[in-house]
Motif scaffolding. Sequence first.
Motif, PDB file in Angstrom:
ATOM      1  N   ASP A 243      47.256  26.283  53.691  1.00  0.00           N
ATOM      2  CA  ASP A 243      47.888  24.982  53.948  1.00  0.00           C
ATOM      3  C   ASP A 243      46.948  23.884  53.459  1.00  0.00           C
ATOM      4  O   ASP A 243      45.923  23.615  54.095  1.00  0.00           O
ATOM      5  N   PRO A 244      47.249  23.248  52.321  1.00  0.00           N
ATOM      6  CA  PRO A 244      46.329  22.247  51.754  1.00  0.00           C
ATOM      7  C   PRO A 244      46.539  20.836  52.289  1.00  0.00           C
ATOM      8  O   PRO A 244      45.906  19.899  51.797  1.00  0.00           O
ATOM      9  N   SER A 245      47.420  20.659  53.280  1.00  0.00           N
ATOM     10  CA  SER A 245      47.806  19.311  53.678  1.00  0.00           C
ATOM     11  C   SER A 245      46.653  18.509  54.275  1.00  0.00           C
ATOM     12  O   SER A 245      46.659  17.277  54.194  1.00  0.00           O
ATOM     13  N   GLY A 246      45.658  19.167  54.851  1.00  0.00           N
ATOM     14  CA  GLY A 246      44.562  18.430  55.483  1.00  0.00           C
ATOM     15  C   GLY A 246      43.293  18.371  54.662  1.00  0.00           C
ATOM     16  O   GLY A 246      42.245  17.959  55.181  1.00  0.00           O
ATOM     17  N   VAL A 247      43.362  18.775  53.386  1.00  0.00           N
ATOM     18  CA  VAL A 247      42.153  18.821  52.569  1.00  0.00           C
ATOM     19  C   VAL A 247      42.402  18.191  51.207  1.00  0.00           C
ATOM     20  O   VAL A 247      43.541  17.917  50.826  1.00  0.00           O
ATOM     21  N   VAL A 248      41.310  17.968  50.502  1.00  0.00           N
ATOM     22  CA  VAL A 248      41.356  17.531  49.114  1.00  0.00           C
ATOM     23  C   VAL A 248      40.771  18.663  48.272  1.00  0.00           C
ATOM     24  O   VAL A 248      39.698  19.192  48.593  1.00  0.00           O
ATOM     25  N   ILE A 249      41.481  19.054  47.227  1.00  0.00           N
ATOM     26  CA  ILE A 249      41.043  20.167  46.380  1.00  0.00           C
ATOM     27  C   ILE A 249      40.623  19.608  45.028  1.00  0.00           C
ATOM     28  O   ILE A 249      41.373  18.864  44.388  1.00  0.00           O
ATOM     29  N   ARG A 250      39.406  19.948  44.628  1.00  0.00           N
ATOM     30  CA  ARG A 250      38.862  19.464  43.366  1.00  0.00           C
ATOM     31  C   ARG A 250      38.359  20.649  42.541  1.00  0.00           C
ATOM     32  O   ARG A 250      37.728  21.560  43.081  1.00  0.00           O
ATOM     33  N   PRO A 251      38.601  20.643  41.221  1.00  0.00           N
ATOM     34  CA  PRO A 251      37.978  21.680  40.386  1.00  0.00           C
ATOM     35  C   PRO A 251      36.473  21.483  40.368  1.00  0.00           C
ATOM     36  O   PRO A 251      35.981  20.355  40.466  1.00  0.00           O
ATOM     37  N   VAL A 252      35.752  22.579  40.267  1.00  0.00           N
ATOM     38  CA  VAL A 252      34.300  22.493  40.181  1.00  0.00           C
ATOM     39  C   VAL A 252      33.843  23.442  39.074  1.00  0.00           C
ATOM     40  O   VAL A 252      34.179  24.626  39.089  1.00  0.00           O
ATOM     41  N   PRO A 253      33.160  22.928  38.063  1.00  0.00           N
ATOM     42  CA  PRO A 253      32.791  23.786  36.927  1.00  0.00           C
ATOM     43  C   PRO A 253      31.741  24.817  37.315  1.00  0.00           C
ATOM     44  O   PRO A 253      30.861  24.558  38.131  1.00  0.00           O
ATOM     45  N   GLY A 254      31.885  25.995  36.731  1.00  0.00           N
ATOM     46  CA  GLY A 254      30.848  27.003  36.919  1.00  0.00           C
ATOM     47  C   GLY A 254      31.328  28.312  37.509  1.00  0.00           C
ATOM     48  O   GLY A 254      31.656  29.261  36.777  1.00  0.00           O
ATOM     49  N   PRO A 255      31.406  28.413  38.833  1.00  0.00           N
ATOM     50  CA  PRO A 255      31.680  29.716  39.446  1.00  0.00           C
ATOM     51  C   PRO A 255      33.091  30.217  39.157  1.00  0.00           C
ATOM     52  O   PRO A 255      34.042  29.431  39.089  1.00  0.00           O
ATOM     53  N   GLU A 256      33.227  31.511  38.986  1.00  0.00           N
ATOM     54  CA  GLU A 256      34.534  32.119  38.796  1.00  0.00           C
ATOM     55  C   GLU A 256      34.524  33.531  39.364  1.00  0.00           C
ATOM     56  O   GLU A 256      33.472  34.141  39.534  1.00  0.00           O
ATOM     57  N   ARG A 257      35.708  34.012  39.665  1.00  0.00           N
ATOM     58  CA  ARG A 257      35.869  35.382  40.164  1.00  0.00           C
ATOM     59  C   ARG A 257      36.468  36.228  39.045  1.00  0.00           C
ATOM     60  O   ARG A 257      37.589  35.998  38.617  1.00  0.00           O
ATOM     61  N   ARG A 258      35.702  37.210  38.585  1.00  0.00           N
ATOM     62  CA  ARG A 258      36.173  38.103  37.526  1.00  0.00           C
ATOM     63  C   ARG A 258      36.657  39.402  38.147  1.00  0.00           C
ATOM     64  O   ARG A 258      35.922  40.078  38.857  1.00  0.00           O
ATOM     65  N   VAL A 259      37.903  39.727  37.874  1.00  0.00           N
ATOM     66  CA  VAL A 259      38.575  40.850  38.518  1.00  0.00           C
ATOM     67  C   VAL A 259      38.815  41.955  37.491  1.00  0.00           C
ATOM     68  O   VAL A 259      39.217  41.684  36.360  1.00  0.00           O
ATOM     69  N   PHE A 260      38.571  43.181  37.894  1.00  0.00           N
ATOM     70  CA  PHE A 260      38.757  44.324  37.005  1.00  0.00           C
ATOM     71  C   PHE A 260      39.253  45.513  37.811  1.00  0.00           C
ATOM     72  O   PHE A 260      39.184  45.522  39.051  1.00  0.00           O
ATOM     73  N   THR A 261      39.783  46.499  37.111  1.00  0.00           N
ATOM     74  CA  THR A 261      40.123  47.753  37.762  1.00  0.00           C
ATOM     75  C   THR A 261      39.128  48.806  37.296  1.00  0.00           C
ATOM     76  O   THR A 261      38.623  48.757  36.167  1.00  0.00           O
ATOM     77  N   ALA A 262      38.808  49.737  38.177  1.00  0.00           N
ATOM     78  CA  ALA A 262      37.806  50.762  37.878  1.00  0.00           C
ATOM     79  C   ALA A 262      38.292  52.123  38.357  1.00  0.00           C
ATOM     80  O   ALA A 262      38.929  52.228  39.416  1.00  0.00           O
ATOM     81  N   VAL A 263      37.997  53.127  37.562  1.00  0.00           N
ATOM     82  CA  VAL A 263      38.251  54.525  37.937  1.00  0.00           C
ATOM     83  C   VAL A 263      37.001  55.319  37.594  1.00  0.00           C
ATOM     84  O   VAL A 263      36.122  54.848  36.862  1.00  0.00           O
ATOM     85  N   ARG A 264      36.909  56.523  38.125  1.00  0.00           N
ATOM     86  CA  ARG A 264      35.786  57.374  37.751  1.00  0.00           C
ATOM     87  C   ARG A 264      35.878  57.689  36.259  1.00  0.00           C
ATOM     88  O   ARG A 264      36.961  57.952  35.740  1.00  0.00           O
ATOM     89  N   ARG A 265      34.729  57.633  35.592  1.00  0.00           N
ATOM     90  CA  ARG A 265      34.723  57.829  34.140  1.00  0.00           C
ATOM     91  C   ARG A 265      35.346  59.183  33.784  1.00  0.00           C
ATOM     92  O   ARG A 265      35.001  60.210  34.351  1.00  0.00           O
ATOM     93  N   GLY A 266      36.256  59.163  32.849  1.00  0.00           N
ATOM     94  CA  GLY A 266      36.996  60.348  32.446  1.00  0.00           C
ATOM     95  C   GLY A 266      38.382  60.402  33.061  1.00  0.00           C
ATOM     96  O   GLY A 266      39.308  60.955  32.468  1.00  0.00           O
ATOM     97  N   ALA A 267      38.560  59.799  34.242  1.00  0.00           N
ATOM     98  CA  ALA A 267      39.852  59.857  34.928  1.00  0.00           C
ATOM     99  C   ALA A 267      40.876  58.931  34.317  1.00  0.00           C
ATOM    100  O   ALA A 267      42.079  59.038  34.615  1.00  0.00           O
TER     101      ALA A 267
END
Length: 304
Positions: A254-278
């Motif tokens: 619920d963003p109604s009580g806050v101010v949201i601003r972009p901030v340069p730099g940090p990011e979340r990098r998402v990947f999928t992983a399996v056991r090698r060969g699988a």
Amino acid sequence: MIDTRRLRTLRAVADHRTVTAAAAALHLTPSAVSQQLVALEHEVGHRLLDRDGRGVRLTAVGRILLDHANEIFAQLERAGADIAAYTAGTAGEVKVASFATAIGLVVAPAVGTLRDKEPGIRVRVLDAEGDQSLTMVLDGAVDAAVAVEYRGAPAEDDRRLSRIPLYSEPFDLVLPRGHRLSGSEVTVADLSGETWIGPYPGNPCHDVIALACEHAGFTPEFAHSSDDFSAVVALAAAGAGVAMVPRLALRGTDPSGVVIRPVPGPERRVFTAVRRGAERHPLLIPLLNALQDAATTLRRTPSL
């Protein structure tokens, strides 16, 4: 002849750093793990572990053996995948561990795709933070993980895992309304001295935030901790402090009580992983393709 079951025990001890934790992951007793390690040392004729405080660490010979074990396990995964492909296995269950936001954004759409295109494949989804899910893959508790980069994560060239990038997202700054920075462009360095709200230590997002602040020259003071981003935003709205939240995780808040601003730099990098060969297993190929398709659709959304 080296028993591969004992090699799995050695790898579990190397991953978990204590015999007790490895035993829990392998569903064995600590005594059984210790017996397997002693037998493995007799097989190779060298000591493999040294005490390290309350835990253990591999000796030089132990590290050599573990490197070979990782190659052996990858080859066994490939053998299983090839056999399954030969028998045209198109029915069965696969287990996926993922953090909550990615479950909604990519895992659930992938499950829906598989239900329509590969009805013989049953997907079981387990909610787990990014640091937990990779361990679950390595321990054999799940077949695949949707995880995030974090400090201490297995490297991209880790020979135990095969990784496929899915998407990345920036973090946005969440400020109480009326905050001194709410009307201006903000950098991470501007937040030095602020009171922080954020995930618990160990959560990959905590690591991303802490590392971004360290690069900006300060250590953030986390006065309030929650792994639930809705709670984080609510606390910011109450004036309890500032926060940085992955952009896509803000969708369920619920963003109604806050101010949201972009901030340069940090990011979340998402990947999928399996056991090698699988990654060649016929039950995992459709899953991995469906996850990539869902991520491609997500990357096309304006919010990223």
